[in-house]
Design an enzyme around this catalytic site. Structure first.
Site, PDB file in Angstrom:
ATOM      1  CB  ILE A  97       4.264   2.327   4.395  1.00  0.00           C
ATOM      2  CG1 ILE A  97       3.473   3.407   5.135  1.00  0.00           C
ATOM      3  CG2 ILE A  97       5.681   2.222   4.957  1.00  0.00           C
ATOM      4  CD1 ILE A  97       3.188   3.114   6.603  1.00  0.00           C
ATOM      5  NE  ARG A  99      -0.722   0.074  14.893  1.00  0.00           N
ATOM      6  CZ  ARG A  99      -0.270   1.207  14.352  1.00  0.00           C
ATOM      7  NH1 ARG A  99       0.997   1.292  13.965  1.00  0.00           N
ATOM      8  NH2 ARG A  99      -1.056   2.263  14.241  1.00  0.00           N
ATOM      9  N   GLY A 146       0.850  -1.191   0.000  1.00  0.00           N
ATOM     10  CA  GLY A 146       0.000   0.000   0.000  1.00  0.00           C
ATOM     11  C   GLY A 146       0.883   1.237   0.000  1.00  0.00           C
ATOM     12  CG  HIS A 203       5.184   2.917  17.226  1.00  0.00           C
ATOM     13  ND1 HIS A 203       4.117   2.113  17.510  1.00  0.00           N
ATOM     14  CD2 HIS A 203       4.850   3.563  16.063  1.00  0.00           C
ATOM     15  CE1 HIS A 203       3.174   2.257  16.595  1.00  0.00           C
ATOM     16  NE2 HIS A 203       3.604   3.139  15.699  1.00  0.00           N
ATOM     17  CB  THR A 250       7.761  -0.085   9.986  1.00  0.00           C
ATOM     18  OG1 THR A 250       7.218  -0.316   8.682  1.00  0.00           O
ATOM     19  CG2 THR A 250       9.276  -0.128   9.936  1.00  0.00           C
ATOM     20  CD  GLU A 278       4.657  -0.263  19.883  1.00  0.00           C
ATOM     21  OE1 GLU A 278       4.080   0.828  20.066  1.00  0.00           O
ATOM     22  OE2 GLU A 278       4.889  -0.727  18.769  1.00  0.00           O
TER      23      GLU A 278
HETATM   24  N1  LIG Z   1       5.582   2.649  12.536  1.00  0.00           N
HETATM   25  C1  LIG Z   1       4.775   3.693  12.381  1.00  0.00           C
HETATM   26  O1  LIG Z   1       4.971   4.739  12.977  1.00  0.00           O
HETATM   27  C2  LIG Z   1       3.624   3.598  11.422  1.00  0.00           C
HETATM   28  C3  LIG Z   1       3.218   4.757  10.724  1.00  0.00           C
HETATM   29  C4  LIG Z   1       2.150   4.659   9.843  1.00  0.00           C
HETATM   30  C5  LIG Z   1       1.498   3.448   9.665  1.00  0.00           C
HETATM   31  N2  LIG Z   1       1.928   2.355  10.379  1.00  0.00           N
HETATM   32  C6  LIG Z   1       1.269   1.047  10.165  1.00  0.00           C
HETATM   33  O2  LIG Z   1       1.491   0.649   8.826  1.00  0.00           O
HETATM   34  C7  LIG Z   1       0.301   0.069   8.319  1.00  0.00           C
HETATM   35  C8  LIG Z   1       0.283   0.214   6.816  1.00  0.00           C
HETATM   36  O3  LIG Z   1       0.132   1.573   6.463  1.00  0.00           O
HETATM   37  P1  LIG Z   1      -0.154   2.003   4.947  1.00  0.00           P
HETATM   38  O4  LIG Z   1      -0.419   3.460   4.975  1.00  0.00           O
HETATM   39  O5  LIG Z   1       0.887   1.484   4.025  1.00  0.00           O
HETATM   40  O6  LIG Z   1      -1.526   1.220   4.708  1.00  0.00           O
HETATM   41  P2  LIG Z   1      -2.232   0.886   3.320  1.00  0.00           P
HETATM   42  O7  LIG Z   1      -3.643   0.603   3.645  1.00  0.00           O
HETATM   43  O8  LIG Z   1      -1.915   1.912   2.307  1.00  0.00           O
HETATM   44  O9  LIG Z   1      -1.503  -0.470   2.876  1.00  0.00           O
HETATM   45  C9  LIG Z   1      -1.714  -1.697   3.501  1.00  0.00           C
HETATM   46  C10 LIG Z   1      -1.707  -2.772   2.424  1.00  0.00           C
HETATM   47  O10 LIG Z   1      -1.799  -4.038   3.063  1.00  0.00           O
HETATM   48  C11 LIG Z   1      -2.678  -4.854   2.304  1.00  0.00           C
HETATM   49  N3  LIG Z   1      -3.197  -5.905   3.170  1.00  0.00           N
HETATM   50  C12 LIG Z   1      -4.036  -5.778   4.229  1.00  0.00           C
HETATM   51  N4  LIG Z   1      -4.282  -6.987   4.779  1.00  0.00           N
HETATM   52  C13 LIG Z   1      -3.567  -7.881   4.057  1.00  0.00           C
HETATM   53  C14 LIG Z   1      -3.397  -9.287   4.135  1.00  0.00           C
HETATM   54  N5  LIG Z   1      -4.030 -10.017   5.059  1.00  0.00           N
HETATM   55  N6  LIG Z   1      -2.577  -9.878   3.244  1.00  0.00           N
HETATM   56  C15 LIG Z   1      -1.941  -9.164   2.310  1.00  0.00           C
HETATM   57  N7  LIG Z   1      -2.071  -7.824   2.177  1.00  0.00           N
HETATM   58  C16 LIG Z   1      -2.874  -7.200   3.049  1.00  0.00           C
HETATM   59  C17 LIG Z   1      -3.747  -3.896   1.789  1.00  0.00           C
HETATM   60  O11 LIG Z   1      -4.420  -4.412   0.667  1.00  0.00           O
HETATM   61  C18 LIG Z   1      -2.901  -2.671   1.460  1.00  0.00           C
HETATM   62  O12 LIG Z   1      -2.419  -2.723   0.139  1.00  0.00           O
HETATM   63  C19 LIG Z   1      -0.819   0.817   9.060  1.00  0.00           C
HETATM   64  O13 LIG Z   1      -1.995   0.042   9.139  1.00  0.00           O
HETATM   65  C20 LIG Z   1      -0.224   1.068  10.413  1.00  0.00           C
HETATM   66  O14 LIG Z   1      -0.557   0.017  11.289  1.00  0.00           O
HETATM   67  C21 LIG Z   1       2.964   2.406  11.233  1.00  0.00           C
HETATM   68  O1  LIG Z   2      -0.353   4.378  12.477  1.00  0.00           O
HETATM   69  C1  LIG Z   2       0.390   5.358  12.597  1.00  0.00           C
HETATM   70  O2  LIG Z   2       0.217   6.432  11.991  1.00  0.00           O
HETATM   71  C2  LIG Z   2       1.574   5.277  13.527  1.00  0.00           C
HETATM   72  O3  LIG Z   2       1.811   3.972  13.930  1.00  0.00           O
HETATM   73  C3  LIG Z   2       1.405   6.138  14.714  1.00  0.00           C
HETATM   74  O4  LIG Z   2       0.462   5.544  15.560  1.00  0.00           O
END
Ligand SMILES: NC(=O)c1ccc[n+]([C@@H]2O[C@H](COP(=O)([O-])OP(=O)(O)OC[C@H]3O[C@@H](n4cnc5c(N)ncnc54)[C@H](O)[C@@H]3O)[C@@H](O)[C@H]2O)c1
Ligand SMILES: O=C(O)[C@H](O)CO
Length: 320
Positions: free
Chosen positions: A156, A237, A154, A285, A235, A266
């Site tokens: 990231i 969850r 997606g 995180h 990165t 965490e």
């Molecule tokens: N470390 C941090 O500070 C931080 C920051 C932002 C987001 N995040 C985490 O990163 C995650 C992803 O963020 P994003 O913006 O890229 O999300 P996004 O929705 O753009 O991308 C997630 C992708 O995963 C795919 N997906 C979901 N379930 C799946 C499965 N069972 N099998 C295969 N693919 C699957 C979806 O189709 C999508 O393409 C968030 O949900 C959040 O938990 C962490």
């Molecule tokens: O999902 C997010 O944006 C980060 O993990 C901060 O909680």
């Protein structure tokens, strides 16, 4: 409108709300409010600006049914029962896409840190253990030309893949709920099954949301299917991997190492044995923690609150 924020929030978001005539109160103590304390506090407010804290389940949401909005200052929304909020009638918003670049950068940082044992080398210097002269000591792994496997291509995952392709000429494979034709075109990425992703990735980076389907998915059996020279990065969850299994997998040589920005729980205990392994790099995180990104996240959450106050469509309502 009166808004309660669960933490001190970046000035950008607070000022934007104040300029719109919204009264913002921030919870300034380090400890998080318990769900009951927060529900009690919210009786005097119409909106919740959620910048971290305890999980929000159906029971909590039932006690807050008067809220006009819960605005999350995060992209992930596993900390709230969105379905329950919908049924109760509280709109929930997040900040999709805003933290993507900074978080992809942290995944990129972690994979290099693990490949070159960077965090461990830093610890050795602090322990007065600089002096290695043996040319066979301190060996890491080159990333150039290797294969990056992205689980969840997606926002990231796509940015990380682009970074890896440009910096290290890496080959990109991915597994997703659905093939991503646009990303395949731009990244020359190849869609593979989950099993193929495990078998063929030199670096496997997790970017799915935490859902019942992804929870605990990286367990001992899964690590056993990966290359012994591979690096696991998470990165997304901490609930997506099993930490004991991860430790055992590295100790037993099932995989080379791991880089985590997210742990379960965490904060991670400083006694966690993962922290003692040379090929492990762990961060608390901080994926989105740059001044620029946090400022933008706080602004989008503020825009959602302002729209709710004006009765306008919410810029980033979570629909599912
Ligand atoms: N470390 C941090 O500070 C931080 C920051 C932002 C987001 N995040 C985490 O990163 C995650 C992803 O963020 P994003 O913006 O890229 O999300 P996004 O929705 O753009 O991308 C997630 C992708 O995963 C795919 N997906 C979901 N379930 C799946 C499965 N069972 N099998 C295969 N693919 C699957 C979806 O189709 C999508 O393409 C968030 O949900 C959040 O938990 C962490
Ligand atoms: O999902 C997010 O944006 C980060 O993990 C901060 O909680």
């Amino acid at each position: 409108m009166k808004v309660f924020a669960t933490r001190v929030i970046p000035a950008e978001g607070r000022i934007r709300m104040e300029q719109a005539g919204i009264q913002v109160t921030e919870w300034k103590e380090k400890r998080s409010l318990s769900p009951d304390e927060l529900a009690d506090t919210l009786k005097a407010y119409e909106a919740l600006y959620y910048a971290g804290g305890k999980a929000m389940n159906r029971d909590f949401l039932n006690k807050c049914s008067h809220l006009k909005i819960i605005a999350l200052m995060s992209a992930g929304y596993d900390n709230i029962d969105v379905q329950a909020a919908k049924e109760i009638g509280i709109p929930v918003t997040n900040v999709p896409g805003v933290p993507s670049k900074s978080t992809a950068d942290v995944a990129f940082l972690l994979m290099q840190s693990v490949a070159r044992k960077a965090f461990y080398m830093h610890k050795r210097i602090l322990n007065h253990e600089w002096g290695f002269s043996d040319p066979t000591a301190n060996l890491g792994i080159d990333l150039e030309g290797k294969t990056l496997g992205v689980w969840g291509l997606g926002n990231i995952g796509t940015i990380l893949a682009r970074r890896c392709q440009r910096a290290f000429d890496m080959n990109i494979i991915y597994n997703n709920r659905h093939p991503n034709a646009e990303a395949e075109k731009v990244l020359n990425a190849t869609y593979v099954s989950f099993e193929e992703l495990l078998h063929n990735s030199d670096v496997l980076s997790v970017h799915t949301a935490l859902t019942p389907e992804t929870k605990g998915r990286f367990n001992k059996e899964v690590f056993r299917e990966m290359k012994p020279t591979s690096i696991f990065i998470n990165t997304a969850r901490g609930g997506i991997h099993d930490e004991t299994a991860l430790y055992e997998a590295i100790q037993e040589g099932l995989i080379w190492g791991a880089g985590l920005d997210v742990t379960n729980p965490e904060p991670m205990s400083p006694d966690n044995p993962l922290l003692s392994l040379p090929t492990v790099a762990i961060l608390p995180h901080i994926g989105s923690a740059t001044a620029e990104t946090r400022g933008k996240m706080s602004l989008l959450a503020a825009e959602n609150i302002i729209a709710a106050a004006k009765g306008q469509p919410l810029p980033s309502l979570i629909k599912s």
